[in-house]
Design an enzyme around this catalytic site. Structure first.
Site, short mmCIF file in Angstrom:
data_model
loop_
_atom_site.label_atom_id
_atom_site.label_comp_id
_atom_site.label_asym_id
_atom_site.label_seq_id
_atom_site.Cartn_x
_atom_site.Cartn_y
_atom_site.Cartn_z
N GLY A 296 49.79 22.63 -26.15
CA GLY A 296 50.36 22.14 -24.90
C GLY A 296 49.41 21.25 -24.12
O GLY A 296 49.83 20.29 -23.47
N GLU A 319 48.66 -7.91 -34.96
CA GLU A 319 47.85 -8.61 -35.96
C GLU A 319 48.26 -8.27 -37.39
O GLU A 319 47.45 -8.18 -38.31
CB GLU A 319 46.36 -8.37 -35.72
CG GLU A 319 45.95 -8.95 -34.38
CD GLU A 319 44.46 -9.07 -34.18
OE1 GLU A 319 43.76 -9.42 -35.15
OE2 GLU A 319 44.02 -8.84 -33.05
N GLY A 320 49.57 -8.10 -37.56
CA GLY A 320 50.15 -7.81 -38.86
C GLY A 320 50.52 -6.35 -38.97
O GLY A 320 49.66 -5.47 -38.95
#
Length: 341
Positions: A296, A319-320
């Site tokens: 939690g 970036e890809g």
């Protein structure tokens, strides 16, 4: 970061940079991102995406103007390739730059631009000859603000919330002829080379997030008790830590390999894609496991685990995407095998 020399880390000293290699840059990216991934992406976009193409393809005059004045940290730059409609198809640039003889008139919208709000210069890609498709894309570098360029709203992002992201909107924006970076039609080549370099930086950023996730998980597990002992002694927790540490070390070695290959001026496209793919997926995995170990407490903002999880997700996209990285890797592997036949 400017005072440490990190805002021009690979720029030659003659242009005000630190003159260090890409391995040093990858290490710096990891360590900065380990503390703050938002600072990491500001560092990456400025060094890899803005300074990189200027350093690699700029004229002496362009380097003097767009490198020297941007290595101290007082000014940063941005890189504008993506568009609202092209996504991963970098060759489908709908933004145009019309050659009027004395200047270029740019029209179109660039999307998801990191540092777009604060940057004082930009490297932008636009189509100068539609008939040539991706071979008709050219690159430009210029100061901003400039007449005809406006900024879209600052995006409200899931993670890396400390960095700005916005659209660049060009409406009859006039750029001088000397803004052209490289030769006409070289834009796609410049973009692909820049992204290869940038993937090493993003791999470093992902590594920093992953390492921070592991640090957080171990530090919490050491002091959290259950069943009369530290949960760090539970095999189920130890298995998660072992998997996290192993993946992080493997990702780090892939990143260092890509950086060393670049520094050695050897082919590194495949290795950069491998590093970016594996490091980014490792960051998501490590952040996920950290939250699971914290339970939690991992789900609330009292602890940094939830931020690591949000920050990690983007490393698999920009970036890809991971899907593009797999295509790059597979294409290069197949080419290597075919060369042996």
């Amino acid at each position: 970061m400017g005072d440490l020399g990190l805002m021009g880390i690979t720029v030659p000293e003659e242009y005000g940079g630190a003159g260090l290699d890409y391995l040093a840059y990858a290490i710096a990216m990891e360590e900065i991102s380990r503390g703050c991934a938002s600072a990491g992406v500001v560092l990456s976009a400025h060094n890899s995406l803005y300074l990189g193409p200027v350093k690699g393809f700029g004229t002496k005059e362009q380097k003097g103007d767009f490198l020297t004045n941007f290595t101290s940290g007082s000014k940063i730059g941005c890189f504008a390739l993506s568009e609202p409609g092209n996504g991963s198809d970098a060759g489908a640039a709908s933004t145009t730059a019309k050659d009027t003889g004395n200047s270029y008139i740019v029209n179109g919208t660039k999307a998801w631009i990191t540092n777009g709000v604060e940057s004082e210069a930009a490297v932008v890609f636009a189509t100068t000859n539609k008939s040539l498709k991706h071979k008709g894309i050219s690159a430009f570098v210029f100061r901003k603000p400039v007449k005809g360029l406006s900024l879209g709203k600052k995006e409200d992002k899931l993670g890396i919330r400390g960095s700005s992201t916005c659209n660049l909107i060009f409406e009859d924006c006039e750029l001088p002829k000397e803004s052209l970076l490289g030769s006409p039609g070289m834009g796609f080549k410049i973009a692909m080379k820049t992204l290869d370099d940038g993937r090493i930086g993003i791999a470093g950023q992902a590594l920093g997030i992953a390492q921070a996730s592991l640090d957080c998980a171990i530090n919490y597990a050491r002091t959290r008790t259950a069943f009369g002992a530290s949960i760090l002694k539970l095999q189920s927790i130890q298995q998660k830590i072992a998997d996290m540490a192993t993946r992080i070390n493997a990702a780090r070695l892939l990143t260092y390999q890509a950086a060393v290959l670049k520094d050695s001026e050897r082919p590194y496209t495949k290795e950069a894609a491998m590093a970016k793919l594996f490091a980014s997926e490792t960051a998501t995995f490590a952040a996920h496991q950290a939250i699971q170990i914290l339970g939690g407490m991992g789900y609330v903002t009292d602890m940094p685990a939830e931020r690591y999880y949000r920050d990690a997700r983007i490393t698999e996209i920009y970036e890809g995407t991971s899907e593009i990285q797999r295509l790059v890797i597979a294409g290069n592997v197949i080419k290597e095998y075919e060369a042996k036949l």
